[in-house]
Design a protein around this motif. Structure first.
Motif, short mmCIF file in Angstrom:
data_model
loop_
_atom_site.label_atom_id
_atom_site.label_comp_id
_atom_site.label_asym_id
_atom_site.label_seq_id
_atom_site.Cartn_x
_atom_site.Cartn_y
_atom_site.Cartn_z
N ASN A 16 0.84 -1.02 0.12
CA ASN A 16 0.02 -0.14 -0.37
C ASN A 16 0.98 1.70 0.20
N PHE A 17 2.17 0.99 0.55
CA PHE A 17 2.97 2.11 0.71
C PHE A 17 3.47 3.13 -1.34
N VAL A 18 3.83 1.53 -1.43
CA VAL A 18 3.86 1.48 -2.67
C VAL A 18 3.79 2.59 -3.69
N ARG A 19 1.67 2.30 -3.65
CA ARG A 19 0.86 2.23 -4.60
C ARG A 19 0.66 4.33 -3.79
N HIS A 20 0.82 4.37 -2.65
CA HIS A 20 0.55 6.27 -2.25
C HIS A 20 1.75 6.73 -2.57
N ALA A 21 3.12 5.92 -2.79
CA ALA A 21 3.90 7.26 -3.26
C ALA A 21 4.38 6.95 -4.22
N LEU A 22 3.92 6.38 -5.14
CA LEU A 22 3.77 6.47 -6.56
C LEU A 22 2.90 7.30 -6.81
N VAL A 29 10.28 3.92 -6.85
CA VAL A 29 10.63 2.59 -6.18
C VAL A 29 10.79 1.61 -6.64
N VAL A 30 11.90 0.98 -5.54
CA VAL A 30 12.69 -0.54 -5.80
C VAL A 30 12.26 -1.29 -4.62
N VAL A 31 11.67 -2.40 -4.83
CA VAL A 31 11.26 -3.05 -3.78
C VAL A 31 12.12 -4.35 -3.40
N LEU A 32 12.55 -4.22 -2.25
CA LEU A 32 13.27 -5.43 -2.03
C LEU A 32 12.14 -6.58 -0.98
N ASP A 33 11.64 -7.35 -1.62
CA ASP A 33 10.46 -8.57 -1.03
C ASP A 33 11.29 -9.62 -0.86
N LYS A 34 10.85 -10.83 0.29
CA LYS A 34 12.25 -12.25 0.26
C LYS A 34 10.49 -13.06 -0.02
N LEU A 35 9.57 -12.06 -0.15
CA LEU A 35 8.05 -13.15 -0.79
C LEU A 35 7.97 -14.12 0.27
N THR A 36 7.65 -14.63 1.35
CA THR A 36 7.17 -15.42 2.64
C THR A 36 5.98 -15.16 1.89
N TYR A 37 5.50 -16.37 3.10
CA TYR A 37 4.08 -16.46 2.80
C TYR A 37 2.38 -14.98 2.44
N ALA A 38 4.10 -14.00 4.16
CA ALA A 38 2.56 -12.83 3.74
C ALA A 38 2.87 -11.99 2.73
N SER A 43 0.08 -8.18 -4.52
CA SER A 43 -0.71 -6.64 -4.19
C SER A 43 0.14 -6.18 -5.50
N LEU A 44 1.34 -5.77 -6.38
CA LEU A 44 1.45 -4.87 -6.66
C LEU A 44 1.25 -4.74 -7.82
N GLU A 45 0.55 -5.31 -8.64
CA GLU A 45 -0.04 -6.08 -10.03
C GLU A 45 -0.53 -4.16 -10.66
N GLY A 46 -0.62 -4.19 -11.54
CA GLY A 46 -1.28 -2.87 -11.81
C GLY A 46 -0.07 -1.24 -11.74
N VAL A 47 0.77 -1.51 -10.87
CA VAL A 47 1.71 -0.14 -10.11
C VAL A 47 2.58 0.66 -11.66
N PRO A 48 3.00 1.70 -11.40
CA PRO A 48 2.98 2.35 -12.80
C PRO A 48 4.90 2.02 -12.77
N PHE A 54 10.92 -4.31 -8.98
CA PHE A 54 10.87 -5.22 -7.23
C PHE A 54 12.47 -6.19 -7.76
N VAL A 55 12.61 -6.78 -6.62
CA VAL A 55 13.93 -7.36 -6.26
C VAL A 55 13.76 -8.12 -5.50
N ARG A 56 14.44 -9.88 -5.51
CA ARG A 56 13.45 -10.70 -5.19
C ARG A 56 14.62 -10.88 -3.88
N GLY A 57 14.05 -10.83 -2.51
CA GLY A 57 15.30 -11.03 -1.72
C GLY A 57 15.34 -10.91 -0.13
#
Length: 336
Positions: A16-22, A29-38, A43-48, A54-57
């Motif tokens: 939600n922060f990513v969407r709000h900031a954009l 915005v560069v997102v770093l996320d491990k993509l655990t179950y949560a 949740s980021l579909e449709g962002v510009p 996105f970086v998985r890590g």
């Protein structure tokens, strides 16, 4: 600032922060996320795509974190640290991931920020302060002593103290914010409000811990994120800010409102065993944030914000449906 490195940006508050900031700033915005179950890329579909990467890590991967922070300009860019293990029940069942992510992961990030002299904002929780008595008129302030009661809140408290120590000892340009309970779109169905909403939408009765008298101070996730941006833009480095919207409700009131908004009897819920060490009441005094930054919440009517949230879950079963069965199976094992 021109680029924000957002950790945990595929989770509930982070996405939600990513969407709000954009939407509301000119930042990339560069997102770093491990993509655990949560974490969920849906949740980021449709962002510009021209302003987002996105970086998985893992935030505990010093090599990856170092490579990403090397791309940032200390004069204009910042790290916004949302990534955390955050579910109390999970922390009671298995504390180790909370130590690894919340403490060691935060350490890795602040070391990278220190090396690059980057602006750093750390997202914490009001749960680090423990709880208040139900009949106590007091609220948490920035000077309230830490008194965490679960592996989750204790590891968040430890991460706060690390950030504060790095500010004092190494001159880290950091701020901390502790927020009350969030609700809104893209929240995992293991959490209280979306669990109750999706139970009713699926023809099941909500589950209420204990007597339902525990009080939480609710804030819409968009208000939380607008406050984070206000702190980044106008907050004082080295300071902690509490974020809240005067949304105190006990869990029984929340469940009754959900049932009413969904056209069900207000008593159509089941009581289940209480969580061990369940905090009684949280309440936030956000006057410092309001005075110093001029921030104010948009969602001042909890019922209206909850109605909008219900509509989002009604319209987005494709997002939450795949989570539901596994979540309820875990709760069944716990008797909750």
């Amino acid at each position: 600032m021109s680029t924000l490195l957002v950790t945990g940006g595929a989770g509930f508050i982070g996405s939600n922060f990513v969407r709000h900031a954009l939407e509301h700033t000119g930042h990339d915005v560069v997102v770093l996320d491990k993509l655990t179950y949560a974490g969920d890329l849906a949740s980021l579909e449709g962002v510009p795509s021209d302003r987002f990467r996105f970086v998985r890590g893992d935030i505990g991967d010093a090599g990856l974190v170092g490579a990403l922070t090397a791309e940032l300009d200390p004069a204009t860019d910042a790290i916004v640290h949302f990534a955390a293990e955050s579910h109390n029940d999970n922390s009671l069942a298995g504390p180790r991931p909370f130590v690894d992510t919340n403490i060691l992961g935060t350490y890795t990030l602040i070391e990278a920020a220190r090396e690059r002299e980057l602006r750093f904002h750390h997202i914490s929780t009001d749960e680090v302060y423990g709880d208040l008595e139900l009949d106590d008129p007091a609220k948490f302030t920035e000077s309230t002593a830490y008194r965490p009661s679960s592996p989750y809140s204790s590891t968040k408290a430890a991460s706060d103290l690390l950030v504060a120590a790095w500010v004092r000892s190494f001159g880290l340009r950091a701020t901390i914010s502790s927020c009350s309970n969030n609700y809104g779109p893209y929240q995992h169905v293991e959490k209280f409000i979306p669990r109750q909403i999706t139970n009713v939408l699926g023809g099941k009765r909500p589950k209420l811990y204990g007597s339902g008298r525990n009080v939480r101070d609710w804030i819409h996730v968009d208000d939380h994120n607008s406050a984070v941006l206000a702190i980044l833009e106008r907050g004082r480095v080295g300071e902690t800010y509490l974020i809240g919207a005067n949304g105190e409700r006990n869990n029984l009131q929340v469940v009754e409102t959900i049932l009413e908004l969904l056209g069900q009897p207000r008593d159509a819920y089941d009581l289940v065993d209480d969580r061990p060490g369940h905090d009684l009441r949280y309440a936030i005094d956000a006057s410092k944030l309001r005075t110093e930054t001029g921030w104010a919440p948009r969602y001042t009517d909890f019922r209206d914000g909850l109605a909008r949230t219900i509509e989002w879950y009604r319209d987005n079963e494709a997002w939450w449906g795949p989570q539901k069965a596994a979540t309820e199976a875990r709760y069944a094992e716990l008797g909750r």
